[in-house]
Scaffold this active site. Sequence first.
Site, mmCIF file in Angstrom:
data_model
loop_
_atom_site.group_PDB
_atom_site.id
_atom_site.type_symbol
_atom_site.label_atom_id
_atom_site.label_comp_id
_atom_site.label_asym_id
_atom_site.label_seq_id
_atom_site.Cartn_x
_atom_site.Cartn_y
_atom_site.Cartn_z
ATOM 1 N N GLY A 1 -4.132 -6.278 -34.391
ATOM 2 C CA GLY A 1 -3.467 -7.790 -34.295
ATOM 3 C C GLY A 1 -2.752 -7.740 -35.642
ATOM 4 O O GLY A 1 -2.021 -6.713 -36.219
ATOM 5 N N ARG A 2 -2.795 -8.909 -36.329
ATOM 6 C CA ARG A 2 -1.708 -9.061 -37.329
ATOM 7 C C ARG A 2 -2.171 -8.347 -38.546
ATOM 8 O O ARG A 2 -1.385 -7.634 -39.271
ATOM 9 C CB ARG A 2 -1.738 -10.637 -38.016
ATOM 10 C CG ARG A 2 -1.133 -11.554 -37.003
ATOM 11 C CD ARG A 2 -1.224 -12.996 -37.416
ATOM 12 N NE ARG A 2 -2.465 -13.623 -37.758
ATOM 13 C CZ ARG A 2 -3.208 -14.104 -36.643
ATOM 14 N NH1 ARG A 2 -2.573 -14.427 -35.479
ATOM 15 N NH2 ARG A 2 -4.415 -14.616 -36.640
ATOM 16 N N ILE A 3 -3.387 -8.248 -38.937
ATOM 17 C CA ILE A 3 -4.057 -7.364 -40.150
ATOM 18 C C ILE A 3 -3.612 -6.039 -39.755
ATOM 19 O O ILE A 3 -3.438 -5.326 -40.564
ATOM 20 C CB ILE A 3 -5.234 -7.842 -40.588
ATOM 21 C CG1 ILE A 3 -5.548 -9.409 -41.095
ATOM 22 C CG2 ILE A 3 -5.923 -6.669 -41.732
ATOM 23 C CD1 ILE A 3 -6.806 -9.786 -41.258
ATOM 24 N N THR B 1 -13.071 -3.340 -43.312
ATOM 25 C CA THR B 1 -12.757 -4.506 -44.141
ATOM 26 C C THR B 1 -12.806 -5.736 -42.963
ATOM 27 O O THR B 1 -12.162 -6.840 -43.556
ATOM 28 C CB THR B 1 -11.301 -4.373 -44.693
ATOM 29 O OG1 THR B 1 -10.412 -3.849 -43.778
ATOM 30 C CG2 THR B 1 -11.258 -3.269 -45.728
ATOM 31 N N ARG C 1 -15.778 -6.974 -40.568
ATOM 32 C CA ARG C 1 -17.070 -7.660 -40.591
ATOM 33 C C ARG C 1 -18.172 -6.540 -40.543
ATOM 34 O O ARG C 1 -18.114 -6.000 -39.502
ATOM 35 C CB ARG C 1 -17.206 -8.574 -39.517
ATOM 36 C CG ARG C 1 -16.462 -9.979 -39.452
ATOM 37 C CD ARG C 1 -17.089 -10.908 -40.715
ATOM 38 N NE ARG C 1 -16.252 -12.131 -40.623
ATOM 39 C CZ ARG C 1 -15.450 -12.553 -41.276
ATOM 40 N NH1 ARG C 1 -14.779 -11.431 -42.172
ATOM 41 N NH2 ARG C 1 -14.914 -13.672 -41.514
ATOM 42 N N GLU D 1 -25.114 -8.945 -45.038
ATOM 43 C CA GLU D 1 -24.313 -9.642 -46.250
ATOM 44 C C GLU D 1 -24.952 -10.726 -46.871
ATOM 45 O O GLU D 1 -25.152 -11.452 -45.887
ATOM 46 C CB GLU D 1 -22.806 -9.584 -45.895
ATOM 47 C CG GLU D 1 -21.929 -9.751 -47.223
ATOM 48 C CD GLU D 1 -20.433 -9.827 -46.728
ATOM 49 O OE1 GLU D 1 -19.785 -10.859 -47.011
ATOM 50 O OE2 GLU D 1 -20.095 -8.761 -46.210
ATOM 51 N N HIS E 1 -16.680 -7.759 -50.757
ATOM 52 C CA HIS E 1 -16.150 -8.534 -49.650
ATOM 53 C C HIS E 1 -14.791 -9.182 -50.369
ATOM 54 O O HIS E 1 -14.905 -10.408 -50.254
ATOM 55 C CB HIS E 1 -16.843 -9.608 -48.903
ATOM 56 C CG HIS E 1 -16.499 -10.289 -47.645
ATOM 57 N ND1 HIS E 1 -17.220 -10.700 -46.967
ATOM 58 C CD2 HIS E 1 -15.150 -10.347 -47.116
ATOM 59 C CE1 HIS E 1 -16.456 -11.292 -45.551
ATOM 60 N NE2 HIS E 1 -15.153 -10.923 -45.876
ATOM 61 N N ILE E 2 -13.927 -8.376 -50.847
ATOM 62 C CA ILE E 2 -12.996 -8.748 -51.662
ATOM 63 C C ILE E 2 -11.530 -8.732 -50.952
ATOM 64 O O ILE E 2 -10.335 -8.699 -51.555
ATOM 65 C CB ILE E 2 -12.717 -8.125 -52.962
ATOM 66 C CG1 ILE E 2 -12.686 -6.861 -52.661
ATOM 67 C CG2 ILE E 2 -14.069 -8.668 -53.862
ATOM 68 C CD1 ILE E 2 -12.325 -6.040 -54.013
ATOM 69 N N GLY E 3 -11.466 -8.574 -49.690
ATOM 70 C CA GLY E 3 -10.292 -8.158 -48.901
ATOM 71 C C GLY E 3 -9.283 -9.397 -49.227
ATOM 72 O O GLY E 3 -8.133 -8.679 -49.346
#
Length: 328
Positions: A161-163, A241, A243, A272, A290-292
Amino acid sequence: MTAPHIYVTRSLPGNSLSALHSNELPAVESPPDTPEPPSRAELLSGVAGAEAVLSMVTDRIDAEFLEAAGPQLKIVANMGVGYDNIDLHAAAQRAVTITNTPGVLDDAVADLTMGLLLGSVRRIAEADRFIRSGTAWTWGPRDFVGLDVSAGAVLGIVGLGRIGMAVARRAQAFGMRILATGSRATSEEARALGVVPSTLDDLLPHIDVLSLHCPLDPSTRHLISAAQMQSMRPGSWLINTARGPLVDEEALADALENGHLAGAGLDVHEFEPQVNERLMALDQVVLLPHIGSAGDATRHRMATLAARNIAEVLAGRGPLTPVALPGA
């Protein structure tokens, strides 16, 4: 009865809530500026009487939460592209609009993905820990040898997708070949990058690195389980990166401990904020909290978009980035 207000569940950067400071909108109620998220009791108390909620991906928005808010609640604006923390069926039953923040974090997550990929396959984090241990060393031709990404290494992207597309652009610049699943795998841009469309089962045996960028829903939970890992090329790497529950972490620990997989880089975790202790013990695993999307400008854009969604809905206009609700 509690006065109508806009409930923001966490302290946000800078002036990102400026869209909510208007005489025409309810007052904004923000929690104390603390590093910890609000407890469940604090969430249920804070949302009472709210017309709008600006929520985080760590907040569970379910029937209990929506009931605690009351019938005047119009919108929950989630600060994140994912919305697996929200019960969409419960929101649909109460005609509550749900929004997310797509687009504004694509580059930040893609940058972090490539950093995590390089940190893993070139064993950067592992070598850093070795130096910090104080162990005596000298250069050796077999020490910390990793994967040459620019020598035609093959990247499998699950969820183009976009990412995923932003990751593909970066990987192509590094000289990687790309196989991908997802909505844009057959697009003109993907073809220009040399992306080969594939299915998950078909790409697994042919890649050096697997990178996950698909949403979490009941159909994708444990998408990468023991069977999929066994199908991966021996000595390959897994990067996540997206879930945490996309990956069966116990199966991942097995595959790493028995040497089938060479390593992994995880920004997200199955349970998490708890981190799998077996993975913690493995030098070939890079673990991040979780710093994406944790770029300063990116987090500001995310919060601003969430606030603008609230302002639009409370003004009687349509949301900017709505999430489709069941039955809509």
